[in-house]
Enzyme design. Sequence first.
Site, PDB file in Angstrom:
ATOM      1  N   GLY A  73       2.022   4.619  -7.364  1.00 50.78           N
ATOM      2  CA  GLY A  73       1.656   3.434  -6.574  1.00 50.78           C
ATOM      3  C   GLY A  73       0.307   2.971  -7.100  1.00 50.78           C
ATOM      4  O   GLY A  73      -0.727   3.549  -6.770  1.00 50.78           O
ATOM      5  N   ASN A  90       8.873   3.192   4.232  1.00 50.25           N
ATOM      6  CA  ASN A  90       8.097   4.098   3.376  1.00 50.25           C
ATOM      7  C   ASN A  90       8.723   5.483   3.210  1.00 50.25           C
ATOM      8  O   ASN A  90       8.531   6.124   2.172  1.00 50.25           O
ATOM      9  CB  ASN A  90       6.654   4.189   3.872  1.00 50.25           C
ATOM     10  N   ARG A 145     -15.216   7.185   8.486  1.00 54.75           N
ATOM     11  CA  ARG A 145     -15.437   6.024   9.359  1.00 54.75           C
ATOM     12  C   ARG A 145     -16.301   6.416  10.556  1.00 54.75           C
ATOM     13  O   ARG A 145     -17.251   5.720  10.924  1.00 54.75           O
ATOM     14  CB  ARG A 145     -14.084   5.480   9.841  1.00 54.75           C
ATOM     15  N   HIS A 152      -3.447  10.746  12.193  1.00 55.44           N
ATOM     16  CA  HIS A 152      -4.256   9.695  11.578  1.00 55.44           C
ATOM     17  C   HIS A 152      -4.550   8.581  12.574  1.00 55.44           C
ATOM     18  O   HIS A 152      -3.727   8.219  13.388  1.00 55.44           O
ATOM     19  CB  HIS A 152      -3.477   9.154  10.381  1.00 55.44           C
TER      20      HIS A 152
HETATM   21  N1  APR Z   1       7.507   3.850  -6.647  1.00 59.30           N
HETATM   22  C1  APR Z   1       6.260   3.631  -7.094  1.00 59.30           C
HETATM   23  N2  APR Z   1       5.464   2.695  -6.560  1.00 59.30           N
HETATM   24  C2  APR Z   1       5.943   1.966  -5.558  1.00 59.30           C
HETATM   25  C3  APR Z   1       7.230   2.151  -5.032  1.00 59.30           C
HETATM   26  C4  APR Z   1       8.047   3.151  -5.618  1.00 59.30           C
HETATM   27  N3  APR Z   1       9.284   3.395  -5.193  1.00 59.30           N
HETATM   28  N4  APR Z   1       7.416   1.267  -4.019  1.00 59.30           N
HETATM   29  C5  APR Z   1       6.291   0.558  -3.916  1.00 59.30           C
HETATM   30  N5  APR Z   1       5.391   0.965  -4.842  1.00 59.30           N
HETATM   31  C6  APR Z   1       4.055   0.463  -5.125  1.00 59.30           C
HETATM   32  C7  APR Z   1       3.942  -1.045  -4.938  1.00 59.30           C
HETATM   33  O1  APR Z   1       4.523  -1.743  -6.034  1.00 59.30           O
HETATM   34  C8  APR Z   1       2.426  -1.205  -4.841  1.00 59.30           C
HETATM   35  O2  APR Z   1       1.835  -1.491  -6.098  1.00 59.30           O
HETATM   36  O3  APR Z   1       3.101   0.998  -4.233  1.00 59.30           O
HETATM   37  C9  APR Z   1       1.950   0.156  -4.329  1.00 59.30           C
HETATM   38  C10 APR Z   1       1.282   0.092  -2.984  1.00 59.30           C
HETATM   39  O4  APR Z   1       0.113  -0.615  -3.156  1.00 59.30           O
HETATM   40  P1  APR Z   1      -0.403  -1.725  -2.132  1.00 59.30           P
HETATM   41  O5  APR Z   1       0.731  -2.583  -1.704  1.00 59.30           O
HETATM   42  O6  APR Z   1      -1.595  -2.382  -2.721  1.00 59.30           O
HETATM   43  O7  APR Z   1      -0.805  -0.841  -0.852  1.00 59.30           O
HETATM   44  P2  APR Z   1      -2.134   0.018  -0.606  1.00 59.30           P
HETATM   45  O8  APR Z   1      -3.103  -0.794   0.154  1.00 59.30           O
HETATM   46  O9  APR Z   1      -2.568   0.606  -1.892  1.00 59.30           O
HETATM   47  O10 APR Z   1      -1.568   1.135   0.376  1.00 59.30           O
HETATM   48  C11 APR Z   1      -0.651   2.112  -0.076  1.00 59.30           C
HETATM   49  O11 APR Z   1      -1.297   3.755   1.538  1.00 59.30           O
HETATM   50  O12 APR Z   1      -2.700   3.739   3.386  1.00 59.30           O
HETATM   51  C12 APR Z   1      -1.403   3.616   2.937  1.00 59.30           C
HETATM   52  O13 APR Z   1      -0.447   2.140   4.554  1.00 59.30           O
HETATM   53  C13 APR Z   1      -0.822   2.263   3.227  1.00 59.30           C
HETATM   54  O14 APR Z   1       1.401   3.019   2.820  1.00 59.30           O
HETATM   55  C14 APR Z   1       0.344   2.271   2.273  1.00 59.30           C
HETATM   56  C15 APR Z   1      -0.206   2.989   1.064  1.00 59.30           C
END
Ligand code: APR
Length: 333
Positions: A17, A109, A165, A189
């Site tokens: 991600g 998720n 925080r 959390h």
């Molecule tokens: N495999 C790999 N990456 C994935 C997949 C997958 N199957 N599905 C989604 N992603 C990627 C998305 O393409 C995106 O780039 O996960 C990334 C998530 O990044 P953001 O949307 O920017 O989210 P972010 O703010 O980084 O949060 C990520 O952490 O705190 C938690 O609630 C939040 O669940 C969320 C996670």
Amino acid sequence: MKVKGALMRRAKISVIGAGNIGGECARSIAMKELGDVVLLDIPNKDKPELHMPKGKALDLACCGPVENFDSRLTGTFDYADIKDSDVVIVTAGVPRKPGQSRDDLVAINAGIVKSVAENIKKYAPNAIVIVVSNPLDAMVYVMWKVTGFPANRVMGQAGALDVARYKTFLAMELGVSVEDIQGLLLGGHGDDMVPLPRLTSVNGIPIQDLLPAANIQACVERAKVGGGEVVKLMGTSAWYAPSAGTVEMVESIVRDKKRVIPCAAWCENEFGVKGMNDGKGLFVGVPCVLGSNGVEKVITFNMNDEEAKSMRESISHVKDLIGATVKLFPELK
Ligand code: APR
């Protein structure tokens, strides 16, 4: 990371991600030279010509000469590139939207984390996994269940952020350096955290001697909804502080520092978990010693009645969240 036959080799840290949190984790890991970083994400269906993780890795690599780091950064869509990672950070998923509860995220998720876990199991079977995706307490469970890894190698990042925080708001209230605030939190959390003002101090001076109870409580409440406060301001969830909390955990693991950091860790008898979950263990937020073996110890201590009551409530919410997850994905039971 110490390796037999070599003085030292760089740790390999993969980030699944490469979004806001993942990108910031990669930047911070490189800046601290904790190891080489692999950023993995999925292709953009609407724009198949793009390669976001490769682009981010390239952009970050070009900070090296300015920031003086030699960490290698790789961007990929291919899980083969995470092969033999020492640590894997999982941020894959959809961030919480304004007004959306963490529970609403489960259906989306959990499916994503399940597929990520299958790949970690296949390509990085010895890795220590730090889950960041929300709803955190349930996603750690999914990761553990699907990988089948020993529980010391699977943990969730929540407490490191929540306590940061809490300390930030106390430091603002007191007008002192954040470095001089000591504090601890337990439980799930965010809304489910169990604050422990009794164990909070400014260099050992009890916080109760320095602030009225109402002001301490206001800091506790603000920390609980700290994530929501940022969502309201930005329209999406936070990434700088979540990344900082995650990288604090990575650093303790790859440098074998044995820091004591609250993490979502597997508990059996600790903090009365087993008695509350039909004789089974659960992942809940507890103080952990983090070293090269992952969660090397869960530290327990005596809680007062009020703290024990909040902890029971928190554990029961985590239990409900796992129940909701298992209902959607019965194979995870
Ligand atoms: N495999 C790999 N990456 C994935 C997949 C997958 N199957 N599905 C989604 N992603 C990627 C998305 O393409 C995106 O780039 O996960 C990334 C998530 O990044 P953001 O949307 O920017 O989210 P972010 O703010 O980084 O949060 C990520 O952490 O705190 C938690 O609630 C939040 O669940 C969320 C996670």
